[in-house]
Motif scaffolding. Structure first.
Motif, PDB file in Angstrom:
ATOM      1  N   VAL A 117       5.962   5.616  11.307  1.00  0.00           N
ATOM      2  CA  VAL A 117       6.520   6.402  10.207  1.00  0.00           C
ATOM      3  C   VAL A 117       6.335   7.892  10.488  1.00  0.00           C
ATOM      4  CG1 VAL A 117       6.262   6.984   7.767  1.00  0.00           C
ATOM      5  CG2 VAL A 117       6.272   4.580   8.484  1.00  0.00           C
ATOM      6  N   GLU A 118       5.139   8.240  10.928  1.00  0.00           N
ATOM      7  CA  GLU A 118       4.867   9.672  11.115  1.00  0.00           C
ATOM      8  C   GLU A 118       5.593  10.246  12.325  1.00  0.00           C
ATOM      9  OE1 GLU A 118       0.608  10.190  10.560  1.00  0.00           O
ATOM     10  OE2 GLU A 118       0.894   9.883   8.377  1.00  0.00           O
ATOM     11  N   ALA A 119       5.934   9.365  13.260  1.00  0.00           N
ATOM     12  CA  ALA A 119       6.730   9.827  14.399  1.00  0.00           C
ATOM     13  C   ALA A 119       8.211   9.940  14.040  1.00  0.00           C
ATOM     14  CB  ALA A 119       6.556   8.871  15.576  1.00  0.00           C
ATOM     15  N   GLY A 120       8.544   9.537  12.816  1.00  0.00           N
ATOM     16  CA  GLY A 120       9.959   9.590  12.418  1.00  0.00           C
ATOM     17  C   GLY A 120      10.778   8.425  12.962  1.00  0.00           C
ATOM     18  N   ASP A 121      10.096   7.374  13.429  1.00  0.00           N
ATOM     19  CA  ASP A 121      10.820   6.230  14.010  1.00  0.00           C
ATOM     20  C   ASP A 121      11.094   5.135  12.996  1.00  0.00           C
ATOM     21  OD1 ASP A 121      10.883   7.375  16.500  1.00  0.00           O
ATOM     22  OD2 ASP A 121       8.957   6.489  17.119  1.00  0.00           O
ATOM     23  N   MET A 122      10.521   5.257  11.818  1.00  0.00           N
ATOM     24  CA  MET A 122      10.646   4.167  10.854  1.00  0.00           C
ATOM     25  C   MET A 122      10.447   4.746   9.466  1.00  0.00           C
ATOM     26  SD  MET A 122       8.649   0.515  11.106  1.00  0.00           S
ATOM     27  CE  MET A 122       7.195   0.940  10.152  1.00  0.00           C
ATOM     28  N   SER A 123      11.095   4.160   8.464  1.00  0.00           N
ATOM     29  CA  SER A 123      10.830   4.598   7.093  1.00  0.00           C
ATOM     30  C   SER A 123      10.530   3.397   6.219  1.00  0.00           C
ATOM     31  CB  SER A 123      12.025   5.390   6.534  1.00  0.00           C
ATOM     32  OG  SER A 123      13.192   4.594   6.559  1.00  0.00           O
ATOM     33  N   LEU A 124       9.797   3.639   5.153  1.00  0.00           N
ATOM     34  CA  LEU A 124       9.433   2.580   4.206  1.00  0.00           C
ATOM     35  C   LEU A 124      10.251   2.757   2.933  1.00  0.00           C
ATOM     36  CD1 LEU A 124       5.517   2.651   4.499  1.00  0.00           C
ATOM     37  CD2 LEU A 124       7.197   1.498   5.961  1.00  0.00           C
ATOM     38  N   HIS A 125      10.516   1.624   2.261  1.00  0.00           N
ATOM     39  CA  HIS A 125      11.341   1.647   1.047  1.00  0.00           C
ATOM     40  C   HIS A 125      10.790   0.626   0.063  1.00  0.00           C
ATOM     41  CE1 HIS A 125      14.326   3.802   3.518  1.00  0.00           C
ATOM     42  NE2 HIS A 125      13.905   2.971   4.469  1.00  0.00           N
ATOM     43  N   GLY A 126      10.773   1.005  -1.208  1.00  0.00           N
ATOM     44  CA  GLY A 126      10.285   0.091  -2.237  1.00  0.00           C
ATOM     45  C   GLY A 126      11.363  -0.184  -3.277  1.00  0.00           C
ATOM     46  N   GLU A 181       4.003  -2.618  -9.371  1.00  0.00           N
ATOM     47  CA  GLU A 181       2.786  -2.274  -8.625  1.00  0.00           C
ATOM     48  C   GLU A 181       2.658  -3.130  -7.365  1.00  0.00           C
ATOM     49  OE1 GLU A 181       0.624   0.126  -8.710  1.00  0.00           O
ATOM     50  OE2 GLU A 181       1.584   1.031 -10.455  1.00  0.00           O
ATOM     51  N   ALA A 182       3.146  -4.375  -7.440  1.00  0.00           N
ATOM     52  CA  ALA A 182       3.091  -5.231  -6.251  1.00  0.00           C
ATOM     53  C   ALA A 182       3.857  -4.585  -5.097  1.00  0.00           C
ATOM     54  CB  ALA A 182       3.658  -6.617  -6.560  1.00  0.00           C
ATOM     55  N   VAL A 183       4.929  -3.882  -5.438  1.00  0.00           N
ATOM     56  CA  VAL A 183       5.695  -3.173  -4.410  1.00  0.00           C
ATOM     57  C   VAL A 183       4.917  -1.953  -3.913  1.00  0.00           C
ATOM     58  CG1 VAL A 183       7.840  -1.919  -3.945  1.00  0.00           C
ATOM     59  CG2 VAL A 183       7.883  -3.976  -5.384  1.00  0.00           C
ATOM     60  N   VAL A 184       4.368  -1.187  -4.868  1.00  0.00           N
ATOM     61  CA  VAL A 184       3.675   0.049  -4.491  1.00  0.00           C
ATOM     62  C   VAL A 184       2.433  -0.251  -3.653  1.00  0.00           C
ATOM     63  CG1 VAL A 184       2.492   2.096  -5.395  1.00  0.00           C
ATOM     64  CG2 VAL A 184       4.585   1.244  -6.517  1.00  0.00           C
ATOM     65  N   ILE A 185       1.673  -1.259  -4.081  1.00  0.00           N
ATOM     66  CA  ILE A 185       0.458  -1.610  -3.330  1.00  0.00           C
ATOM     67  C   ILE A 185       0.825  -2.100  -1.934  1.00  0.00           C
ATOM     68  CG2 ILE A 185      -1.335  -3.401  -3.238  1.00  0.00           C
ATOM     69  CD1 ILE A 185      -1.825  -2.833  -6.203  1.00  0.00           C
ATOM     70  N   SER A 186       1.907  -2.826  -1.820  1.00  0.00           N
ATOM     71  CA  SER A 186       2.326  -3.272  -0.487  1.00  0.00           C
ATOM     72  C   SER A 186       2.697  -2.084   0.387  1.00  0.00           C
ATOM     73  CB  SER A 186       3.493  -4.258  -0.603  1.00  0.00           C
ATOM     74  OG  SER A 186       3.039  -5.476  -1.159  1.00  0.00           O
ATOM     75  N   LEU A 187       3.389  -1.112  -0.198  1.00  0.00           N
ATOM     76  CA  LEU A 187       3.708   0.098   0.574  1.00  0.00           C
ATOM     77  C   LEU A 187       2.425   0.812   0.997  1.00  0.00           C
ATOM     78  CD1 LEU A 187       6.686   1.441  -1.602  1.00  0.00           C
ATOM     79  CD2 LEU A 187       6.861   0.481   0.706  1.00  0.00           C
ATOM     80  N   GLU A 188       1.481   0.930   0.068  1.00  0.00           N
ATOM     81  CA  GLU A 188       0.204   1.581   0.404  1.00  0.00           C
ATOM     82  C   GLU A 188      -0.515   0.828   1.520  1.00  0.00           C
ATOM     83  OE1 GLU A 188      -0.608   3.298  -4.159  1.00  0.00           O
ATOM     84  OE2 GLU A 188      -1.715   1.527  -3.412  1.00  0.00           O
ATOM     85  N   ASN A 189      -0.538  -0.501   1.384  1.00  0.00           N
ATOM     86  CA  ASN A 189      -1.233  -1.292   2.400  1.00  0.00           C
ATOM     87  C   ASN A 189      -0.518  -1.233   3.744  1.00  0.00           C
ATOM     88  OD1 ASN A 189      -3.285  -1.965   0.674  1.00  0.00           O
ATOM     89  ND2 ASN A 189      -2.478  -4.003   0.164  1.00  0.00           N
ATOM     90  N   LEU A 190       0.806  -1.163   3.711  1.00  0.00           N
ATOM     91  CA  LEU A 190       1.539  -1.018   4.983  1.00  0.00           C
ATOM     92  C   LEU A 190       1.026   0.192   5.756  1.00  0.00           C
ATOM     93  CD1 LEU A 190       5.230  -1.820   4.000  1.00  0.00           C
ATOM     94  CD2 LEU A 190       4.003  -2.821   5.939  1.00  0.00           C
ATOM     95  N   LEU A 191       0.727   1.277   5.039  1.00  0.00           N
ATOM     96  CA  LEU A 191       0.291   2.511   5.707  1.00  0.00           C
ATOM     97  C   LEU A 191      -1.139   2.430   6.227  1.00  0.00           C
ATOM     98  CD1 LEU A 191       2.104   5.054   3.400  1.00  0.00           C
ATOM     99  CD2 LEU A 191       2.510   4.713   5.853  1.00  0.00           C
ATOM    100  N   LEU A 198       3.696  -9.540  -1.148  1.00  0.00           N
ATOM    101  CA  LEU A 198       2.466  -8.757  -0.981  1.00  0.00           C
ATOM    102  C   LEU A 198       2.145  -8.498   0.496  1.00  0.00           C
ATOM    103  CD1 LEU A 198       0.204 -10.477  -3.665  1.00  0.00           C
ATOM    104  CD2 LEU A 198       1.259  -8.197  -3.782  1.00  0.00           C
ATOM    105  N   VAL A 199       1.653  -7.313   0.766  1.00  0.00           N
ATOM    106  CA  VAL A 199       1.115  -6.974   2.089  1.00  0.00           C
ATOM    107  C   VAL A 199      -0.387  -6.772   1.927  1.00  0.00           C
ATOM    108  CG1 VAL A 199       1.098  -5.251   3.932  1.00  0.00           C
ATOM    109  CG2 VAL A 199       3.260  -5.896   2.818  1.00  0.00           C
ATOM    110  N   PRO A 200      -1.202  -7.503   2.682  1.00  0.00           N
ATOM    111  CA  PRO A 200      -2.647  -7.254   2.595  1.00  0.00           C
ATOM    112  C   PRO A 200      -3.011  -5.977   3.353  1.00  0.00           C
ATOM    113  CG  PRO A 200      -2.185  -9.063   4.130  1.00  0.00           C
ATOM    114  CD  PRO A 200      -0.865  -8.580   3.630  1.00  0.00           C
ATOM    115  N   PRO A 201      -4.175  -5.414   3.097  1.00  0.00           N
ATOM    116  CA  PRO A 201      -4.592  -4.245   3.880  1.00  0.00           C
ATOM    117  C   PRO A 201      -4.868  -4.655   5.334  1.00  0.00           C
ATOM    118  CG  PRO A 201      -6.108  -4.653   2.023  1.00  0.00           C
ATOM    119  CD  PRO A 201      -5.199  -5.827   2.121  1.00  0.00           C
ATOM    120  N   TYR A 202      -4.771  -3.705   6.214  1.00  0.00           N
ATOM    121  CA  TYR A 202      -5.070  -3.917   7.641  1.00  0.00           C
ATOM    122  C   TYR A 202      -6.472  -4.491   7.801  1.00  0.00           C
ATOM    123  CZ  TYR A 202      -5.722  -2.620  12.588  1.00  0.00           C
ATOM    124  OH  TYR A 202      -5.959  -2.623  13.933  1.00  0.00           O
ATOM    125  N   ASN A 203      -6.586  -5.598   8.516  1.00  0.00           N
ATOM    126  CA  ASN A 203      -7.893  -6.239   8.664  1.00  0.00           C
ATOM    127  C   ASN A 203      -7.893  -7.122   9.898  1.00  0.00           C
ATOM    128  OD1 ASN A 203     -10.413  -7.307   8.297  1.00  0.00           O
ATOM    129  ND2 ASN A 203      -9.784  -8.764   6.707  1.00  0.00           N
TER     130      ASN A 203
END
Lengths: 216, 216, 216, 216
Positions: C184-193, C165-175, C75-80
């Motif tokens: 990611v938006e600079a094209g320097d990194m990509s995310l994968h689930g 969903e644990a994967v998807v939520i972690s991807l969402e929280n990563l962002l 799990l990835v928690p949301p940015y805090n």
């Protein structure tokens, strides 16, 4: 039994006390958990009684990893549910059905006294093993089909070849047990054949494609 | 067999290579001598297949010391030279007659699944073991006389008592083998009964005078 | 601490010596270079602590390839950025900002005990996890939004769906981490689930277009 | 997320297919059993995310053996059940309470970027880590007490000493968890502290009597 059963020799008592004060004490939590939670071994090993081959040493296996049956010449008899006492078949049934091991490993070895005895018996040089009252001879009858396969090899190779046939025949006989074959064919278990060269410390592995043993 | 026999899992291959590069290499002279000069074990051990009880660990035994037979519940059947394949009897015959071991040690243990199965079968709670086609059930029939001896004990003590009876009955059955009795009575061999408490790391020893097991 | 900290069990010591004599010795130049030149991993992997899923095995990854954070249920928690100790967020920050990894891979898996616990907790069947003092329960609160998304599925599919969903939520929280989104938006990194089916040895991959997992 | 989440790079897809065709296929029975019967790991390992230290390699550990938590600098925070998300504490709680592991092993290592960062931060040379918004800095605050203990050592020894303090402090903090202390004091679990010298392939072990690390 009073005059037949004795206290343990003190060299063993001493070593046990040493083990208890060190290995056991350092690993007490693991022994407790093994006692409380039961065993979950990954593999069954069928090995010889020979004092020179301890599979736990070769594979760095700790308590809990291998369910180990040891008999003379690591032999598996063919499936024969005749109601008699079959120790090897019982061990296999327990490992496959109760413990659901993922692997059955048959481990043969060099300088095997049992296999040499079978070779002598089948060559007519060990009449005492041919006696119906010889448990060793009767047990080694299981390996007679192997003698047929190797008897035309040069004499210097024949006993080693027969040691390896003991592994192959055990693998073949394992597959005569319906629950073994079913587990293997369902992809729930695999069989493995090994031969240990004691003096060289080498493991050779049976390759079912080429039908020969190759060094690992 | 092509589709049934597989190469060894790589974690075992890796551990074997590690063993060969360390333990084997450091002890090569000993392994060579064991190969060339044959085995001269001091004792035979009859132990359970259970993955949690490795007698070589408890007694710090190296290659060459113990000739080890392992079966379900460390049972010895009574002497019965009927020409059938008897793996346990063959191992005993080989140890006593060929290797001339000085000791035969029967090692039982706590939390024994085989003994628990026998208890359930004899109590009528394991009909599947009562089937004539169950190798485990048929094998555990050897321990039925032990159930008779413990069945009136309080339920909490009964399975442990039966684990210990498995040792006592094996000692009794050992003495039905003429060559065992002869060796013992000639003073050439002694018998020993042990029970290992896995969680506590304790060995208990059968005292033939008092007929009870006492901590060593 | 004298009575609490113990020497390593000898089976691990033996295996380490075996590793050192083989794998390490054969790869010494690489280990030396890793020590001298530092790590330059290509990817960060966020995986579960589960003993059955080792990403280095699945991807044949050697030392130096993956920077790996493992926690319960991947799990990835949301940015805090509240000044508290956030181990997962620290690992992500280090991987992205210091190591400049090219990929962040979230790897979920089947039979996840953490996800099953979350499912039980959110269904009202695990009051002990609902206790404020349960670290496991509090940690799994991160997955509550996933339970909302899967709770109307048939019961047989629900836990697997929640593992994904644990994967998807972690991807969402990563962002939600500004430095992740920027890279990611600079094209320097990509995310994968990914989701690993342990028994079938299958990897399934999250397809962000269809929002479903597909076998690779 | 469509533009942020990508398919796996093909070099990883290729390796996965290779793994599936070989390692998985050869070990399918074991993976199936792990899926069906659950995990029974003997030990929890708390290790660093660093890509150069994979504990499964050093100890020849296969799937199912170790429950592994990995974070920056292998740190354990003190017990603090405040209802926040504590990933490390959750992993420890799950390992001790649910899985009942017999050992918790803290594994530190040389050239640790996290520890070097802590050293720089505490020496006043890394103001960016001192920011309250730095997750890495906030996480490494856990190691500040270690800096106090090593700050008077010669500069060349200080970072290595701090890497080892990260292990010692984690062991100390582990004992602040009531369920950890209870399990250790009941003899159901033991703690172990290790430090891995990456370049030399050496493990050093914390000796709680002498309070120093010694090569194994």
């Amino acid at each position: 039994m009073k005059e037949h059963v004795r206290p343990l020799p003190s060299y063993l008592t001493n070593r046990y006390h040493g083990w208890r004060a060190t290995t056991y004490t350092e690993n007490r939590p693991w022994y407790r958990r093994l006692a409380d939670a039961g065993q979950h071994p990954r593999a069954m090993v069928i090995s010889c009684c020979d004092s020179r081959v301890h599979v736990t040493s070769i594979f760095g296996a700790d308590e809990g990893e291998f369910f180990i049956h040891r008999n003379i010449a690591n032999l598996v008899p063919p499936y024969n549910p005749d109601g008699d006492h079959h120790g090897t078949s019982a061990a296999i049934e327990y490992a496959v059905r109760n413990l659901k091991v993922a692997h059955v490993i048959v481990l043969g070895h060099s300088q095997c006294g049992g296999v040499a005895g079978c070779h002598a018996m089948c060559s007519g040089h060990a009449p005492e093993l041919d006696e119906k009252t010889s448990f060793v001879g009767t047990w080694l009858d299981l390996l007679r089909p192997g003698f047929e396969r190797v008897k035309d090899k040069p004499e210097t190779e024949r006993v080693t070849a027969l040691e390896r046939e003991a592994v192959v025949i055990s693998l073949e006989n394992l597959l005569t047990f319906p629950f073994v074959r079913a587990a293997v064919e369902a992809g729930d278990m695999s069989l493995h054949g090994l031969w240990n060269d004691i003096g060289e410390g080498m493991l050779w592995q049976f390759n079912p494609e080429s039908k020969i043993f190759e060094p690992i």
